[in-house]
Write an enzyme that holds these catalytic residues in place. Structure first.
Site, PDB file in Angstrom:
ATOM      1  N   HIS A 281      -2.438  -1.972  -9.748  1.00  0.00           N
ATOM      2  CA  HIS A 281      -3.394  -1.357  -8.838  1.00  0.00           C
ATOM      3  C   HIS A 281      -4.656  -2.193  -8.833  1.00  0.00           C
ATOM      4  O   HIS A 281      -5.048  -2.734  -9.870  1.00  0.00           O
ATOM      5  CB  HIS A 281      -3.717   0.079  -9.292  1.00  0.00           C
ATOM      6  CG  HIS A 281      -4.293   0.905  -8.209  1.00  0.00           C
ATOM      7  ND1 HIS A 281      -5.626   0.871  -7.901  1.00  0.00           N
ATOM      8  CD2 HIS A 281      -3.711   1.748  -7.332  1.00  0.00           C
ATOM      9  CE1 HIS A 281      -5.840   1.683  -6.883  1.00  0.00           C
ATOM     10  NE2 HIS A 281      -4.699   2.215  -6.511  1.00  0.00           N
TER      11      HIS A 281
ATOM     12  N   HIS B 103       0.871  -1.191   0.000  1.00  0.00           N
ATOM     13  CA  HIS B 103       0.000   0.000   0.000  1.00  0.00           C
ATOM     14  C   HIS B 103       0.909   1.244   0.000  1.00  0.00           C
ATOM     15  O   HIS B 103       1.676   1.443  -0.926  1.00  0.00           O
ATOM     16  CB  HIS B 103      -0.929  -0.105   1.222  1.00  0.00           C
ATOM     17  CG  HIS B 103      -2.047   0.887   1.278  1.00  0.00           C
ATOM     18  ND1 HIS B 103      -2.430   1.659   0.231  1.00  0.00           N
ATOM     19  CD2 HIS B 103      -2.887   1.237   2.303  1.00  0.00           C
ATOM     20  CE1 HIS B 103      -3.447   2.437   0.576  1.00  0.00           C
ATOM     21  NE2 HIS B 103      -3.746   2.209   1.846  1.00  0.00           N
TER      22      HIS B 103
ATOM     23  N   ASP C 217       2.714   5.715  -6.785  1.00  0.00           N
ATOM     24  CA  ASP C 217       3.962   5.582  -6.035  1.00  0.00           C
ATOM     25  C   ASP C 217       5.190   5.452  -6.918  1.00  0.00           C
ATOM     26  O   ASP C 217       6.308   5.527  -6.429  1.00  0.00           O
ATOM     27  CB  ASP C 217       3.889   4.366  -5.103  1.00  0.00           C
ATOM     28  CG  ASP C 217       2.962   4.634  -3.946  1.00  0.00           C
ATOM     29  OD1 ASP C 217       2.908   5.804  -3.524  1.00  0.00           O
ATOM     30  OD2 ASP C 217       2.304   3.694  -3.481  1.00  0.00           O
TER      31      ASP C 217
HETATM   32  N1  ACO Z   1       4.782  -6.663 -10.437  1.00  0.00           N
HETATM   33  C1  ACO Z   1       4.694  -7.873 -11.035  1.00  0.00           C
HETATM   34  N2  ACO Z   1       3.538  -8.588 -11.092  1.00  0.00           N
HETATM   35  C2  ACO Z   1       2.456  -8.029 -10.541  1.00  0.00           C
HETATM   36  C3  ACO Z   1       2.479  -6.761  -9.917  1.00  0.00           C
HETATM   37  C4  ACO Z   1       3.714  -6.080  -9.890  1.00  0.00           C
HETATM   38  N3  ACO Z   1       3.804  -4.865  -9.316  1.00  0.00           N
HETATM   39  N4  ACO Z   1       1.242  -6.468  -9.447  1.00  0.00           N
HETATM   40  C5  ACO Z   1       0.469  -7.507  -9.765  1.00  0.00           C
HETATM   41  N5  ACO Z   1       1.190  -8.456 -10.435  1.00  0.00           N
HETATM   42  C6  ACO Z   1       0.682  -9.696 -11.023  1.00  0.00           C
HETATM   43  C7  ACO Z   1       0.340 -10.702  -9.936  1.00  0.00           C
HETATM   44  O1  ACO Z   1       1.429 -11.522  -9.612  1.00  0.00           O
HETATM   45  C8  ACO Z   1      -0.779 -11.454 -10.616  1.00  0.00           C
HETATM   46  O2  ACO Z   1      -0.216 -12.313 -11.571  1.00  0.00           O
HETATM   47  P1  ACO Z   1      -0.832 -13.790 -11.848  1.00  0.00           P
HETATM   48  O3  ACO Z   1      -2.213 -13.544 -12.404  1.00  0.00           O
HETATM   49  O4  ACO Z   1       0.104 -14.437 -12.802  1.00  0.00           O
HETATM   50  O5  ACO Z   1      -0.884 -14.464 -10.508  1.00  0.00           O
HETATM   51  C9  ACO Z   1      -1.542 -10.394 -11.384  1.00  0.00           C
HETATM   52  O6  ACO Z   1      -0.550  -9.395 -11.674  1.00  0.00           O
HETATM   53  C10 ACO Z   1      -2.701  -9.786 -10.617  1.00  0.00           C
HETATM   54  O7  ACO Z   1      -2.197  -9.270  -9.391  1.00  0.00           O
HETATM   55  P2  ACO Z   1      -2.992  -9.270  -8.022  1.00  0.00           P
HETATM   56  O8  ACO Z   1      -1.994  -9.436  -6.920  1.00  0.00           O
HETATM   57  O9  ACO Z   1      -4.130 -10.236  -8.083  1.00  0.00           O
HETATM   58  O10 ACO Z   1      -3.596  -7.799  -8.026  1.00  0.00           O
HETATM   59  P3  ACO Z   1      -4.207  -7.068  -6.780  1.00  0.00           P
HETATM   60  O11 ACO Z   1      -5.263  -6.175  -7.310  1.00  0.00           O
HETATM   61  O12 ACO Z   1      -4.573  -8.006  -5.702  1.00  0.00           O
HETATM   62  O13 ACO Z   1      -2.948  -6.215  -6.232  1.00  0.00           O
HETATM   63  C11 ACO Z   1      -1.417  -4.484  -5.859  1.00  0.00           C
HETATM   64  C12 ACO Z   1      -2.793  -4.867  -6.424  1.00  0.00           C
HETATM   65  C13 ACO Z   1      -1.324  -4.919  -4.384  1.00  0.00           C
HETATM   66  C14 ACO Z   1      -1.264  -2.964  -5.925  1.00  0.00           C
HETATM   67  C15 ACO Z   1      -0.312  -5.179  -6.692  1.00  0.00           C
HETATM   68  O14 ACO Z   1      -0.403  -4.752  -8.037  1.00  0.00           O
HETATM   69  C16 ACO Z   1       1.082  -4.907  -6.135  1.00  0.00           C
HETATM   70  O15 ACO Z   1       1.500  -5.614  -5.222  1.00  0.00           O
HETATM   71  N6  ACO Z   1       1.827  -3.899  -6.684  1.00  0.00           N
HETATM   72  C17 ACO Z   1       3.135  -3.544  -6.174  1.00  0.00           C
HETATM   73  C18 ACO Z   1       3.012  -2.737  -4.898  1.00  0.00           C
HETATM   74  C19 ACO Z   1       2.505  -1.348  -5.164  1.00  0.00           C
HETATM   75  O16 ACO Z   1       2.985  -0.635  -6.029  1.00  0.00           O
HETATM   76  N7  ACO Z   1       1.551  -0.934  -4.337  1.00  0.00           N
HETATM   77  C20 ACO Z   1       0.988   0.422  -4.394  1.00  0.00           C
HETATM   78  C21 ACO Z   1      -0.438   0.394  -4.795  1.00  0.00           C
HETATM   79  S1  ACO Z   1      -1.071   2.033  -4.924  1.00  0.00           S
HETATM   80  C22 ACO Z   1      -1.296   2.475  -3.317  1.00  0.00           C
HETATM   81  O17 ACO Z   1      -1.604   1.716  -2.462  1.00  0.00           O
HETATM   82  C23 ACO Z   1      -1.101   3.812  -3.009  1.00  0.00           C
END
Ligand code: ACO
Length: 431
Positions: free
Chosen positions: A307, A268, A363
């Site tokens: 996201h 987050h 971010d």
């Molecule tokens: N890098 C690589 N792969 C990713 C990323 C990433 N940043 N984000 C998601 N994925 C992949 C997952 O592994 C998943 O792949 P799969 O289908 O092969 O298993 C797919 O994309 C879907 O991802 P989920 O985890 O199901 O997406 P969710 O909506 O639950 O997560 C989140 C969203 C937590 C923001 C995620 O994208 C993440 O962890 N990003 C990196 C951390 C980040 O930048 N957070 C800031 C968010 S904005 C904020 O809070 C202000």
């Protein structure tokens, strides 16, 4: 036939149920009538991580993730960032309308005159280690304010709520700056009422022995814009935490401490700090392909990408890129920007990221700007928490006023053992 309802047939019993649609959605409560037999608890909806569950009605923030739209109270984020100050936007979020001149004068005056924190709370910071993470210090000290203002627990009284809202928005920058000064062993700088919100924060962060701190106006405005972009984002993890804790009628200092704790997670609000560590780890542009390959093979995530809601571009990331240019004109270009731009370019052309609709989020670039402005990565999430406090409080106020809301208490699907007997086979330990 054109009815605002769904008909659900229970194939276990053959019974059909008509479930009304509420603004296009079903109420999970209406599923409870669907039972196999009279003893059955009834059907629930099962939705780990709330992927498709609305927990409230809200008038605060609108997001269309597919279109990349973000609006506060109906106003596009781009216009607010360009034409308003953070305190105007905070007022908008909390009271629903932009202030007129008189309201704005009163509001700014009230915030300006509540920025001090008690000396004993300030002294409490001395109990932290010199290398304590500023987010932990911020969370603890905002929670400590609950003991300073015991009347805050009267959350039913709108006047009491209003005063705590003012205090929290006013004091978060002070707590944040004190946490930073503690980590350097520098004396704390008192707020300066001549300065605006962003300038005063920069004053408390950076002032040394000069009699009056004067912030660079470009940097102060850039910070104000970043505060606007971070002020609210509807039902994200920390806002949901704020509403959840607040639903128990906990006072807002403790609720904000809880929300800030949620924000401090790397998935987050701490993603901005993690982005900087990731760019450091990559080190140079030629190492990006290998890093991206590693991410695709499951070795970590591309921080600042992806996201839950935006499956197009995050509109805040676009404004941040534009703000970055202004900041770099003053500070000089942060060399990490080139790595970030190249990383974005490569990722956006890669099938893995295209398929999963992974784009830079707010971010990805914010940390690069903050670093150019002189902030350490440990401060990035703190810089997020300051403006988000306005959003948390707007959502909290809305939740308290909402007659449909009760203490938040989800159900579970129990998958543990059935009843079993304790058999005493161990030797007794009396201690
Ligand atoms: N890098 C690589 N792969 C990713 C990323 C990433 N940043 N984000 C998601 N994925 C992949 C997952 O592994 C998943 O792949 P799969 O289908 O092969 O298993 C797919 O994309 C879907 O991802 P989920 O985890 O199901 O997406 P969710 O909506 O639950 O997560 C989140 C969203 C937590 C923001 C995620 O994208 C993440 O962890 N990003 C990196 C951390 C980040 O930048 N957070 C800031 C968010 S904005 C904020 O809070 C202000």
């Amino acid at each position: 036939m054109n009815k605002e309802s769904l008909t659900i047939t229970d194939n276990r019993t053959g019974v059909a149920y008509e479930v009304p649609l509420f603004k296009g959605n079903i109420r999970a409560r209406d599923l409870k009538q669907i039972r196999r037999d009279p003893e059955d608890f009834g059907v629930m909806s099962y939705d780990p991580a709330f992927l498709n569950t609305a927990s409230c009605q809200s008038k605060v923030t609108f997001i269309d993730g597919d279109q990349g739209i973000l609006r506060y109270r109906g106003y596009p984020i781009e216009q607010l960032a360009e034409r308003c100050t953070f305190l105007e936007v905070a007022y908008l979020l909390i009271f629903g309308e932009l202030p007129d001149s008189e309201q704005l004068r009163e509001w700014v005056n009230a915030i300006t005159h509540h920025t001090m924190i008690p000396e004993y709370t300030k002294k409490g910071l001395e109990g932290f280690r010199h290398d304590a993470h500023p987010m932990g210090m911020l969370i603890s000290t905002v929670a400590a304010l609950s003991t300073v203002y015991p009347e805050a627990k009267n959350v039913i009284d709108p006047e009491v709520r209003r005063l705590q809202i003012i205090r929290l928005i006013a004091k978060m920058p002070t707590l944040a700056a004190y946490a930073y000064r503690h980590s350097l062993g520098y004396p704390y700088i008192y707020p300066d009422n001549d300065l605006n919100y962003a300038e005063n924060f920069l004053n408390m962060m950076w002032k040394m022995v000069e009699p009056k701190y004067v912030a660079n106006p470009v940097l102060a405005r850039a910070l104000d814009i970043l505060f606007i972009l971070h002020a609210d984002h509807e039902q994200n993890c920390s806002t949901n935490t704020m509403r959840c804790i607040g639903s128990a009628q906990t006072d807002p200092y403790l609720s904000v401490a809880g929300a800030a704790s949620a924000l401090s997670g790397p998935l987050h609000g701490r993603a901005n700090e993690e982005v900087l560590h990731m760019l450091d780890e990559i080190g140079s542009k030629d190492r990006i392909p290998a890093f991206v390959k590693g991410v695709k093979e499951g070795h970590g995530k591309l921080m600042g990408f992806g996201h839950r809601v935006y499956k197009n571009y995050d509109p805040r990331a676009r404004i941040i890129k534009w703000t970055a240019e202004k900041v770099f004109e003053v500070t000089g270009r942060n060399p990490k920007l080139d790595i970030a731009l190249e990383l974005e370019r490569i990722a956006l052309e890669d099938e893995y990221f295209i398929q999963r609709k992974l784009y830079p989020n707010v971010d990805f670039y914010s940390g690069i700007i903050y670093q150019a402005m002189g902030f350490k990565p440990e401060m990035f999430t703190v810089l997020f928490a300051i403006p988000r406090t306005a959003g948390w409080l707007a959502q909290w106020e809305e939740m308290i006023r909402d007659p449909e809301q009760k203490i938040a208490r989800p159900r579970q699907v129990y998958v543990g053992n059935g009843v079993r007997e304790v058999v005493q086979t161990r030797e007794k330990v009396t201690r």
